[in-house]
Design a protein around this motif. Structure first.
Motif, PDB file in Angstrom:
ATOM      1  N   PRO A 348      -9.753  -0.402   5.787  1.00 50.61           N
ATOM      2  CA  PRO A 348      -9.746   1.208   6.280  1.00 50.61           C
ATOM      3  C   PRO A 348      -8.523   1.507   6.721  1.00 50.61           C
ATOM      4  O   PRO A 348      -8.234   2.747   6.342  1.00 50.61           O
ATOM      5  N   SER A 349      -7.650   0.741   7.311  1.00 52.70           N
ATOM      6  CA  SER A 349      -6.631   1.394   7.989  1.00 52.70           C
ATOM      7  C   SER A 349      -5.229   1.637   6.779  1.00 52.70           C
ATOM      8  O   SER A 349      -4.383   2.148   7.424  1.00 52.70           O
ATOM      9  N   MET A 350      -5.735   1.250   5.520  1.00 49.65           N
ATOM     10  CA  MET A 350      -4.738   1.482   4.728  1.00 49.65           C
ATOM     11  C   MET A 350      -4.450   2.949   4.227  1.00 49.65           C
ATOM     12  O   MET A 350      -5.367   3.480   4.063  1.00 49.65           O
ATOM     13  N   SER A 351      -3.125   3.358   4.284  1.00 41.34           N
ATOM     14  CA  SER A 351      -3.065   4.810   4.019  1.00 41.34           C
ATOM     15  C   SER A 351      -2.820   4.913   2.489  1.00 41.34           C
ATOM     16  O   SER A 351      -2.577   4.037   1.906  1.00 41.34           O
ATOM     17  N   ASP A 352      -2.660   6.113   1.942  1.00 40.77           N
ATOM     18  CA  ASP A 352      -2.376   6.478   0.775  1.00 40.77           C
ATOM     19  C   ASP A 352      -1.139   5.791   0.287  1.00 40.77           C
ATOM     20  O   ASP A 352      -0.874   5.626  -1.137  1.00 40.77           O
ATOM     21  N   GLU A 353      -0.197   6.186   1.097  1.00 47.61           N
ATOM     22  CA  GLU A 353       1.319   5.515   1.226  1.00 47.61           C
ATOM     23  C   GLU A 353       1.388   3.928   0.552  1.00 47.61           C
ATOM     24  O   GLU A 353       1.823   3.404  -0.275  1.00 47.61           O
ATOM     25  N   ASP A 354       0.476   3.272   1.679  1.00 49.28           N
ATOM     26  CA  ASP A 354       0.255   1.793   1.475  1.00 49.28           C
ATOM     27  C   ASP A 354      -0.404   1.477   0.065  1.00 49.28           C
ATOM     28  O   ASP A 354       0.082   0.543  -0.670  1.00 49.28           O
ATOM     29  N   LEU A 355      -1.448   2.398  -0.283  1.00 50.42           N
ATOM     30  CA  LEU A 355      -1.978   1.866  -1.541  1.00 50.42           C
ATOM     31  C   LEU A 355      -0.898   2.131  -2.822  1.00 50.42           C
ATOM     32  O   LEU A 355      -0.966   1.554  -3.796  1.00 50.42           O
ATOM     33  N   THR A 356      -0.291   3.327  -2.799  1.00 45.10           N
ATOM     34  CA  THR A 356       0.644   3.435  -3.745  1.00 45.10           C
ATOM     35  C   THR A 356       1.626   2.362  -3.852  1.00 45.10           C
ATOM     36  O   THR A 356       2.156   1.962  -5.049  1.00 45.10           O
ATOM     37  N   SER A 357       2.214   1.935  -2.462  1.00 40.42           N
ATOM     38  CA  SER A 357       3.202   0.692  -2.647  1.00 40.42           C
ATOM     39  C   SER A 357       2.427  -0.413  -3.163  1.00 40.42           C
ATOM     40  O   SER A 357       3.115  -1.190  -3.963  1.00 40.42           O
ATOM     41  N   ILE A 358       1.236  -0.668  -2.706  1.00 34.91           N
ATOM     42  CA  ILE A 358       0.508  -1.917  -3.342  1.00 34.91           C
ATOM     43  C   ILE A 358       0.552  -1.823  -4.822  1.00 34.91           C
ATOM     44  O   ILE A 358       0.579  -2.839  -5.658  1.00 34.91           O
ATOM     45  N   VAL A 359      -0.073  -0.921  -5.409  1.00 39.16           N
ATOM     46  CA  VAL A 359      -0.119  -0.713  -6.866  1.00 39.16           C
ATOM     47  C   VAL A 359       1.116  -0.913  -7.688  1.00 39.16           C
ATOM     48  O   VAL A 359       1.283  -1.420  -8.582  1.00 39.16           O
ATOM     49  N   GLN A 360       2.092  -0.261  -7.151  1.00 41.02           N
ATOM     50  CA  GLN A 360       3.472  -0.247  -7.599  1.00 41.02           C
ATOM     51  C   GLN A 360       4.093  -1.761  -7.784  1.00 41.02           C
ATOM     52  O   GLN A 360       4.553  -2.392  -8.750  1.00 41.02           O
ATOM     53  N   ARG A 361       3.807  -2.734  -6.557  1.00 42.87           N
ATOM     54  CA  ARG A 361       4.138  -3.894  -6.517  1.00 42.87           C
ATOM     55  C   ARG A 361       3.463  -4.770  -7.470  1.00 42.87           C
ATOM     56  O   ARG A 361       3.945  -5.713  -8.149  1.00 42.87           O
ATOM     57  N   ILE A 362       2.184  -4.348  -7.748  1.00 42.02           N
ATOM     58  CA  ILE A 362       1.174  -5.290  -8.771  1.00 42.02           C
ATOM     59  C   ILE A 362       1.839  -5.118 -10.021  1.00 42.02           C
ATOM     60  O   ILE A 362       1.582  -5.710 -10.719  1.00 42.02           O
ATOM     61  N   LYS A 363       2.001  -3.838 -10.434  1.00 40.72           N
ATOM     62  CA  LYS A 363       2.577  -3.203 -11.775  1.00 40.72           C
ATOM     63  C   LYS A 363       3.775  -3.855 -11.968  1.00 40.72           C
ATOM     64  O   LYS A 363       4.136  -4.404 -12.990  1.00 40.72           O
ATOM     65  N   ASP A 364       4.760  -4.059 -10.801  1.00 36.41           N
ATOM     66  CA  ASP A 364       5.967  -4.914 -11.086  1.00 36.41           C
ATOM     67  C   ASP A 364       5.734  -6.339 -11.480  1.00 36.41           C
ATOM     68  O   ASP A 364       6.302  -6.968 -12.453  1.00 36.41           O
ATOM     69  N   ILE A 365       4.605  -7.127 -10.767  1.00 34.97           N
ATOM     70  CA  ILE A 365       4.696  -8.276 -11.227  1.00 34.97           C
ATOM     71  C   ILE A 365       3.969  -8.407 -12.568  1.00 34.97           C
ATOM     72  O   ILE A 365       4.332  -9.371 -13.275  1.00 34.97           O
ATOM     73  N   ILE A 366       3.120  -7.512 -13.055  1.00 34.76           N
ATOM     74  CA  ILE A 366       2.473  -7.778 -14.317  1.00 34.76           C
ATOM     75  C   ILE A 366       3.534  -7.353 -15.445  1.00 34.76           C
ATOM     76  O   ILE A 366       3.168  -8.223 -16.503  1.00 34.76           O
ATOM     77  N   HIS A 367       4.288  -6.544 -15.328  1.00 35.00           N
ATOM     78  CA  HIS A 367       5.282  -6.447 -16.289  1.00 35.00           C
ATOM     79  C   HIS A 367       6.675  -7.255 -16.019  1.00 35.00           C
ATOM     80  O   HIS A 367       7.658  -6.800 -16.760  1.00 35.00           O
TER      81      HIS A 367
END
Length: 368
Positions: A348-367
Motif C-alpha cells: 500500500p505505501s507505493m506511490s503513483d511515482e513508484d508505480l510509474t518507475s517500476i513499470v518503466q524498469r520492467i518495460k526496459d527489461i522486456i525490450h
C-alpha cells in the motif's frame, strides 16, 4: 535508485502507539488484547468464533487436529501454495492429495478436486491464491456431495470478498485460516487466526492452542487445570494482538490501494497475468505475471532495483513430496504456471511515482 521488494508491511504512528500501550500494561501475553483482536476479526469477517494463533501454519495444524484428521485420511489441496497447506496434513499423520489449478486464476480447479476424491477423502483445503477467493459455492456443493470438511487457506486473503461475503465468514466452509506475516495484507509480525461458526470446533481449537488444557468451573478461581488431550503452545501475544487490532482498522484502506496498484499494472504493463472472476473482490496479496526466460528476467530485475519473488514452486515438486511418489508431469497446469510466474511489487505505501518507475524498469527489461 530506489529499491522495491515484492511485498512490505505498512506501519504508522497508530500501530506504534498500540504496541507501546501494551508494553506499558500489566499483560504482554495471555491478556485482554488477544480476545479483543479475536472479537474484531469476528466483527470484520462475520464469523461467530475466532482463535488467534502464533502463525497460519499453526492454524492449519490445529484445524486438522480439530477435524480429527489422521492415518488413513486423505486431504486434497492445491500444488500452487506455500508448503504449510500440505504439510499440516502430514503433521497429523494424514495423506495429501493435490488437485491441479485453473490456468487463469492459479486457484484450485473444482473439477480436478472431484477427480481426486476417494472413499478415504475427509477434507479439502482450498487456497485463495494471491488474495482471490476460490469458487467456494462450487467447492461446498462438492463437499456436501462427498461428505467432506472444508478448511479455507485464506493466508493471502484477509480483506477479500466472495459473492459479497467476507472471506473468513465460513459461510461455505468449516474453518478459515489467516496469516499476518509482514508481507500479508495486515500484519502482527508473525501471527495467524482461525475463524469458524462451529462451537464444537471452536472449543477444540482453544484447547489445542494451549497445551490441551481445560480450566472450567471452580478451576477458574484456583490454580487447578486439566490436560485432556495433547496440545501445543500456539498462542499469540498481547503485543501482536494490539498491532493486529490497529492494522485491521486500516484494512479497507489497504485493500483500496492494492486494487488500484493491480489496476495500474493491468493497464500499463501488458504482461499476461491472473484474472479476477466476477464473484470476487480481492484484497490482492500478490501480483504475479507470466514471463519468458524467467531466470534471466529475475536477475535483470534485481539489477534494476526490483527484488521480485516466485510464488510458488509446486509443492509436489519439492524433494520431500517426490520421495512420497509425486513427480513432474502430475499436475501440468500448475507446472506451466510455475515455469513463467514472477510476483511484482505490491504494497500500500507505493506511490503513483513508484508505480510509474517500476513499470518503466520492467518495460526496459522486456525490450532489451
Amino acid at each position: 535508485m530506489k529499491i522495491f521488494s515484492y511485498g512490505k508491511q505498512f506501519l504508522d504512528e497508530s500501530d506504534y502507539q498500540a504496541v507501546l500501550e501494551v508494553l506499558q500494561s500489566d499483560y504482554l501475553t495471555c491478556g485482554p488484547k488477544v480476545s479483543e483482536f479475536e472479537q474484531a476479526l469476528c466483527a470484520y469477517t462475520g464469523a461467530k468464533y475466532c482463535v488467534a494463533v502464533s502463525n497460519a501454519t499453526a492454524g492449519l495444524h490445529l484445524a486438522m487436529l480439530a477435524l480429527g484428521i489422521g492415518q488413513e485420511d486423505e486431504v486434497i489441496t492445491s500444488p500452487i501454495t506455500f508448503l504449510s497447506s500440505a504439510n499440516c496434513v502430514h503433521f497429523v499423520g494424514g495423506t495429501v492429495k493435490f488437485a491441479d489449478i485453473e490456468s487463469d486464476t492459479a486457484n484450485i480447479d473444482t473439477k480436478e478436486i472431484e477427480r481426486q476424491v476417494t472413499p478415504k477423502t475427509k477434507a479439502i483445503i482450498p487456497v485463495h491464491f494471491a488474495g482471490q477467493s476460490c469458487d467456494m459455492e462450487k467447492i461446498r456443493q462438492l463437499a456436501e456431495k462427498h461428505n467432506l470438511f472444508i478448511v479455507e487457506d485464506a493466508a493471502h486473503a484477509i480483506g477479500s470478498d466472495y459473492k459479497n461475503t467476507k472471506v473468513g465468514s465460513c459461510r461455505y466452509s468449516d474453518m478459515a485460516v489467516f496469516s499476518f506475516h509482514p508481507v500479508k495484507n495486515i500484519t502482527t509480525g508473525e501471527g495467524g487466526a482461525i475463524t469458524t461458526n462451529n462451537e464444537e470446533l471452536y472449543k477444540k481449537l482453544l484447547s489445542y492452542r494451549a497445551h490441551g488444557i481445560h480450566k472450567e468451573g471452580e478451576m477458574l478461581q484456583t490454580w487447578e487445570y486439566e490436560m485432556h488431550e495433547l496440545g501445543y503452545n500456539y498462542r499469540l501475544t498481547d503485543i501482536q494482538a494490539a498491532l493486529g487490532i490497529s492494522q485491521l482498522k486500516k484494512l479497507e484502506q489497504f485493500k483500496k490501494r492494492r486494487r488500484e496498484i493491480v489496476q495500474f499494472y493491468n493497464e500499463h504493463l501488458g504482461l499476461p497475468h491472473l484474472i479476477e472472476k466476477e464473484f470476487s473482490s480481492a484484497c490482492f496479496h500478490l501480483y504475479p505475471v507470466l514471463v519468458e526466460n524467467r531466470k534471466e528476467f529475475y536477475h535483470k530485475a534485481k539489477e534494476q532495483g526490483l527484488n521480485l519473488q516466485v510464488h510458488y514452486i509446486p509443492v509436489h515438486l519439492q524433494p520431500y513430496y517426490q520421495k512420497l511418489g509425486f513427480k513432474k508431469g502430475d499436475f501440468p497446469k500448475a507446472e506451466v504456471y510455475y515455469d513463467k510466474c514472477i510476483s511484482l511489487p505490491l504494497y500500500p505505501s507505493m506511490s503513483d511515482e513508484d508505480l510509474t518507475s517500476i513499470v518503466q524498469r520492467i518495460k526496459d527489461i522486456i525490450h532489451e
